[in-house]
Motif scaffolding. Structure first.
Motif, mmCIF file in Angstrom:
data_model
loop_
_atom_site.group_PDB
_atom_site.id
_atom_site.type_symbol
_atom_site.label_atom_id
_atom_site.label_comp_id
_atom_site.label_asym_id
_atom_site.label_seq_id
_atom_site.Cartn_x
_atom_site.Cartn_y
_atom_site.Cartn_z
ATOM 1 N N LEU A 192 3.957 2.882 -16.267
ATOM 2 C CA LEU A 192 3.967 1.576 -15.626
ATOM 3 C C LEU A 192 3.058 1.616 -14.396
ATOM 4 O O LEU A 192 3.189 2.488 -13.541
ATOM 5 N N GLU A 193 2.142 0.673 -14.311
ATOM 6 C CA GLU A 193 1.166 0.623 -13.217
ATOM 7 C C GLU A 193 1.437 -0.578 -12.325
ATOM 8 O O GLU A 193 1.659 -1.689 -12.823
ATOM 9 N N VAL A 194 1.449 -0.352 -11.009
ATOM 10 C CA VAL A 194 1.550 -1.442 -10.043
ATOM 11 C C VAL A 194 0.199 -1.581 -9.351
ATOM 12 O O VAL A 194 -0.242 -0.670 -8.658
ATOM 13 N N VAL A 195 -0.452 -2.715 -9.574
ATOM 14 C CA VAL A 195 -1.754 -2.981 -8.965
ATOM 15 C C VAL A 195 -1.528 -3.934 -7.799
ATOM 16 O O VAL A 195 -1.154 -5.090 -8.003
ATOM 17 N N SER A 196 -1.756 -3.443 -6.578
ATOM 18 C CA SER A 196 -1.568 -4.273 -5.385
ATOM 19 C C SER A 196 -2.897 -4.874 -4.947
ATOM 20 O O SER A 196 -3.901 -4.163 -4.812
ATOM 21 N N ILE A 197 -2.896 -6.181 -4.726
ATOM 22 C CA ILE A 197 -4.084 -6.884 -4.222
ATOM 23 C C ILE A 197 -3.738 -7.392 -2.826
ATOM 24 O O ILE A 197 -2.771 -8.122 -2.653
ATOM 25 N N PHE A 198 -4.532 -6.970 -1.823
ATOM 26 C CA PHE A 198 -4.229 -7.438 -0.476
ATOM 27 C C PHE A 198 -5.472 -8.012 0.197
ATOM 28 O O PHE A 198 -6.608 -7.724 -0.174
ATOM 29 N N GLY A 199 -5.227 -8.837 1.194
ATOM 30 C CA GLY A 199 -6.305 -9.485 1.934
ATOM 31 C C GLY A 199 -5.726 -10.610 2.774
ATOM 32 O O GLY A 199 -4.576 -11.005 2.599
ATOM 33 N N ILE A 200 -6.517 -11.144 3.695
ATOM 34 C CA ILE A 200 -6.038 -12.172 4.604
ATOM 35 C C ILE A 200 -5.662 -13.445 3.844
ATOM 36 O O ILE A 200 -6.109 -13.659 2.717
ATOM 37 N N GLY A 201 -4.858 -14.296 4.477
ATOM 38 C CA GLY A 201 -4.468 -15.559 3.861
ATOM 39 C C GLY A 201 -5.669 -16.429 3.564
ATOM 40 O O GLY A 201 -6.562 -16.578 4.401
ATOM 41 N N GLY A 202 -5.711 -16.994 2.355
ATOM 42 C CA GLY A 202 -6.808 -17.874 1.971
ATOM 43 C C GLY A 202 -7.990 -17.166 1.352
ATOM 44 O O GLY A 202 -8.998 -17.802 1.034
ATOM 45 N N ILE A 203 -7.869 -15.848 1.151
ATOM 46 C CA ILE A 203 -9.005 -15.085 0.620
ATOM 47 C C ILE A 203 -9.121 -15.209 -0.897
ATOM 48 O O ILE A 203 -10.143 -14.875 -1.487
ATOM 49 N N GLN A 226 -0.469 -7.874 3.594
ATOM 50 C CA GLN A 226 -0.275 -6.688 4.408
ATOM 51 C C GLN A 226 -0.773 -5.423 3.697
ATOM 52 O O GLN A 226 -0.271 -5.059 2.624
ATOM 53 N N PRO A 227 -1.735 -4.700 4.288
ATOM 54 C CA PRO A 227 -2.219 -3.455 3.661
ATOM 55 C C PRO A 227 -1.127 -2.400 3.524
ATOM 56 O O PRO A 227 -1.106 -1.642 2.550
ATOM 57 N N ARG A 228 -0.213 -2.340 4.487
ATOM 58 C CA ARG A 228 0.858 -1.334 4.426
ATOM 59 C C ARG A 228 1.757 -1.598 3.229
ATOM 60 O O ARG A 228 2.101 -0.671 2.481
ATOM 61 N N GLU A 229 2.155 -2.864 3.040
ATOM 62 C CA GLU A 229 3.010 -3.216 1.902
ATOM 63 C C GLU A 229 2.290 -2.939 0.578
ATOM 64 O O GLU A 229 2.896 -2.473 -0.388
ATOM 65 N N ALA A 230 0.999 -3.218 0.531
ATOM 66 C CA ALA A 230 0.222 -2.965 -0.686
ATOM 67 C C ALA A 230 0.202 -1.474 -1.013
ATOM 68 O O ALA A 230 0.357 -1.080 -2.174
ATOM 69 N N GLU A 231 0.055 -0.651 0.003
ATOM 70 C CA GLU A 231 0.002 0.803 -0.218
ATOM 71 C C GLU A 231 1.358 1.344 -0.654
ATOM 72 O O GLU A 231 1.441 2.197 -1.551
ATOM 73 N N LEU A 232 2.422 0.830 -0.042
ATOM 74 C CA LEU A 232 3.755 1.322 -0.391
ATOM 75 C C LEU A 232 4.159 0.911 -1.809
ATOM 76 O O LEU A 232 4.885 1.639 -2.490
ATOM 77 N N ALA A 233 3.687 -0.251 -2.255
ATOM 78 C CA ALA A 233 4.058 -0.732 -3.587
ATOM 79 C C ALA A 233 3.269 -0.046 -4.691
ATOM 80 O O ALA A 233 3.781 0.132 -5.807
ATOM 81 N N SER A 234 2.018 0.302 -4.415
ATOM 82 C CA SER A 234 1.179 0.930 -5.441
ATOM 83 C C SER A 234 1.726 2.301 -5.809
ATOM 84 O O SER A 234 2.255 3.028 -4.970
ATOM 85 N N ARG A 235 1.550 2.647 -7.076
ATOM 86 C CA ARG A 235 2.098 3.918 -7.554
ATOM 87 C C ARG A 235 0.999 4.887 -7.975
ATOM 88 O O ARG A 235 0.903 5.993 -7.464
ATOM 89 N N LEU A 236 0.158 4.489 -8.904
ATOM 90 C CA LEU A 236 -0.811 5.414 -9.492
ATOM 91 C C LEU A 236 -2.256 5.096 -9.120
ATOM 92 O O LEU A 236 -3.160 5.820 -9.512
ATOM 93 N N CYS A 237 -2.468 3.998 -8.391
ATOM 94 C CA CYS A 237 -3.843 3.646 -8.014
ATOM 95 C C CYS A 237 -3.865 3.088 -6.602
ATOM 96 O O CYS A 237 -2.851 2.639 -6.084
ATOM 97 N N ASP A 238 -5.025 3.120 -5.974
ATOM 98 C CA ASP A 238 -5.158 2.587 -4.617
ATOM 99 C C ASP A 238 -5.058 1.065 -4.633
ATOM 100 O O ASP A 238 -5.464 0.421 -5.602
ATOM 101 N N SER A 281 2.968 -1.054 -19.583
ATOM 102 C CA SER A 281 3.295 -2.298 -18.881
ATOM 103 C C SER A 281 2.616 -2.287 -17.512
ATOM 104 O O SER A 281 2.315 -1.235 -16.952
ATOM 105 N N ARG A 282 2.385 -3.495 -16.971
ATOM 106 C CA ARG A 282 1.649 -3.600 -15.716
ATOM 107 C C ARG A 282 2.304 -4.647 -14.798
ATOM 108 O O ARG A 282 2.847 -5.648 -15.255
ATOM 109 N N ILE A 283 2.198 -4.389 -13.486
ATOM 110 C CA ILE A 283 2.656 -5.319 -12.462
ATOM 111 C C ILE A 283 1.510 -5.554 -11.478
ATOM 112 O O ILE A 283 0.869 -4.606 -11.034
ATOM 113 N N ILE A 284 1.248 -6.833 -11.161
ATOM 114 C CA ILE A 284 0.279 -7.170 -10.112
ATOM 115 C C ILE A 284 1.055 -7.755 -8.942
ATOM 116 O O ILE A 284 1.845 -8.685 -9.104
ATOM 117 N N LEU A 285 0.845 -7.193 -7.762
ATOM 118 C CA LEU A 285 1.530 -7.636 -6.567
ATOM 119 C C LEU A 285 0.482 -8.096 -5.549
ATOM 120 O O LEU A 285 -0.488 -7.389 -5.291
#
Length: 463
Positions: free
Chosen positions: A176-187, A294-306, A286-290
């Motif tokens: 199972l892969e969690v892909v976190s996408i982060f960036g400022i609001g409105g990006i 917040q970069p910190r939340e994105a890093e904590l949620a990701s499992r196998l990829c940056d 299976s895959r999850i996109i989050l």
């Protein structure tokens, strides 16, 4: 809300004024009706550049109109009670004297409100532009005949991001892969996730797809209901099941499926920690996109990829997006090209700002003078704070026709990231008297036109 208060008073007066009624108050109310109609017509045709001049009057208009309507409606209510003969424990004479006394007090207040509205009307006459000295009638914007191709412009600047996220989703490993996408609001995080979610090739790769929005005010039960509704394909609300029961049902449905789940707009890591155990990992890719700011939340949620960091639009992509939102397939007139690029510079590469300014320019005059007016205002309005999104929205609100302002403000009563049916919103607008009557159309039809106008301005998103 000045326009909405005048419109409500106008409709109240329209209901109670009768051609053959010769009561003592009739001439006064007719005079008030004429002044209110005049102010409504003025606001209908006032140019956006008049916004600063009107700003000082709007509060006075609102207060005077609400005061007048309150007095008129309460007086009508007292009259109904009086005529019904409901005197209960009071003598008829005492009741009659009391009503007269109350009416004298209210009449004095009404006179003051009417005088204020007359005073405002006099000030309005002084500030009218020369081209507004004709009979005041709302003008039809030439933008009604325009068309844009939003389906193409929405992809501008996202092609590379889309390719990178697809690579992460289609990796060969089965965990199972969690892909976190982060960036400022409105990006554009949600837009990118929505494109992926609706991609037919991506969809064919999974047994089931689910979209759930978390938002800043996290409500665990609502999130679980959203998950379960998506999984079951239900369109009605679930019963009051416990959080534990909802979580159990979600896990049961997912445990033998290959799934793609979008968890949109995560502000803190706690909501993710509370729901991540619901997603079974049975080595079926299976895959999850989050998505999160917040970069910190994105890093904590990701499992196998940056985590994947979305960045601002390049100038070339930003200009393509703005030009597409304003002109569609048409070419930008040469005289607007340089001004348009200066306007774009103040959007700071933020897609949401570009889209909002694009909606404003799409519905406005395509003249050098107006575009210079927009440029001079966004220079002062859009700052580094929050990348200017709130200031950008504030300026665009000030440029809205007055009949749309109450409609868009009213949507603030709805929860963040709330999806609603079109018919529900238009009925609420009608019920709150935000819709100006048109003899050739029903109020609901006019409300639909208001809604379409707001959609064209990119202020409401349609699913």
């Amino acid at each position: 809300m000045a326009y909405a208060s005048l419109l409500s008073l106008n409709q109240t007066l329209d209901q109670i004024l009768h051609p053959h009624d010769q009561t003592e108050q009739q001439p006064i109310l007719k005079s008030l009706y004429e002044q209110v109609s005049f102010l409504l017509s003025f606001l209908d045709v006032s140019s956006p550049q008049n916004t600063n001049k009107l700003r000082g009057l709007e509060g006075r208009i609102r207060d005077a109109a609400y005061e007048a309507e309150d007095i008129i409606e309460s007086s009508m209510s007292n009259q109904i009670v009086s005529e019904s003969g409901s005197h209960e424990d009071r003598t008829e004479s005492h009741m009659s004297n009391q009503i007269v006394s109350e009416w004298d007090q209210k009449f004095e207040r009404l006179q003051k409100a009417i005088q204020e509205i007359h005073s405002i009307s006099d000030e309005v006459v002084k500030m009218r532009e020369p081209n507004e000295l004709q009979v005041l009638q709302p003008s039809n914007s030439s933008s009604k005949s325009r068309s844009t191709n939003k389906s193409k412009s929405v992809m501008v600047g996202l092609a590379y991001n889309l390719m990178e996220i697809k690579k992460l989703l289609t990796k060969s490993h089965s965990k199972l892969e969690v892909v976190s996408i982060f960036g400022i609001g409105g990006i554009g995080k949600t837009t990118l996730a929505r494109i992926i979610y609706n991609d037919s090739l991506i969809a064919s790769d999974f047994d089931i797809r689910v979209w759930v929005t978390v938002s800043q005010e996290y409500r665990e039960q609502e999130v679980l209901k959203g998950l379960l509704n998506s999984l079951r394909g239900l369109n009605h609300e679930l019963g009051e099941e416990s959080i534990e029961k909802l979580a159990e049902n979600v896990f049961k449905i997912l445990k033998d499926k290959r799934y793609l789940i979008i968890i949109d707009d995560v502000w803190e890591i706690e909501p993710w920690n509370r729901v991540k155990s619901l997603f079974p990992d049975i080595n079926n890719r299976s895959r999850i996109i989050l998505t999160t700011r917040q970069p910190r939340e994105a890093e904590l949620a990701s499992r196998l990829c940056d985590p994947y960091h979305m960045r601002s639009l390049a100038d070339e992509d930003g200009w393509k997006l703005l030009r597409g939102r304003v002109f569609g397939e048409e070419r930008c007139p040469p005289q607007l090209d340089d001004i348009g690029k200066m306007i774009l510079h103040h959007c700071k590469g933020l897609p949401l700002s570009v889209v909002l300014i694009g909606g404003l320019l799409y519905k406005s005059e395509r003249t050098v003078s107006y575009w210079h007016y927009v440029l001079s205002n966004i220079r002062s309005e859009i700052t580094d704070r929050d990348y200017g999104i709130l200031d950008s929205v504030s300026f665009i609100y000030s440029q809205l026709p007055h009949h749309l302002r109450a409609c868009i403000l009213y949507m603030g009563v709805l929860p963040e990231d709330y999806e609603f049916r079109r018919s529900k919103l238009t009925k609420l607008w009608v019920a709150n008297r935000f819709i100006k009557p048109d003899r050739s159309k029903s109020l609901e039809e006019v409300a639909e036109e208001y809604l379409k106008d707001l959609v064209d301005r990119n202020l409401i998103l349609v699913r």
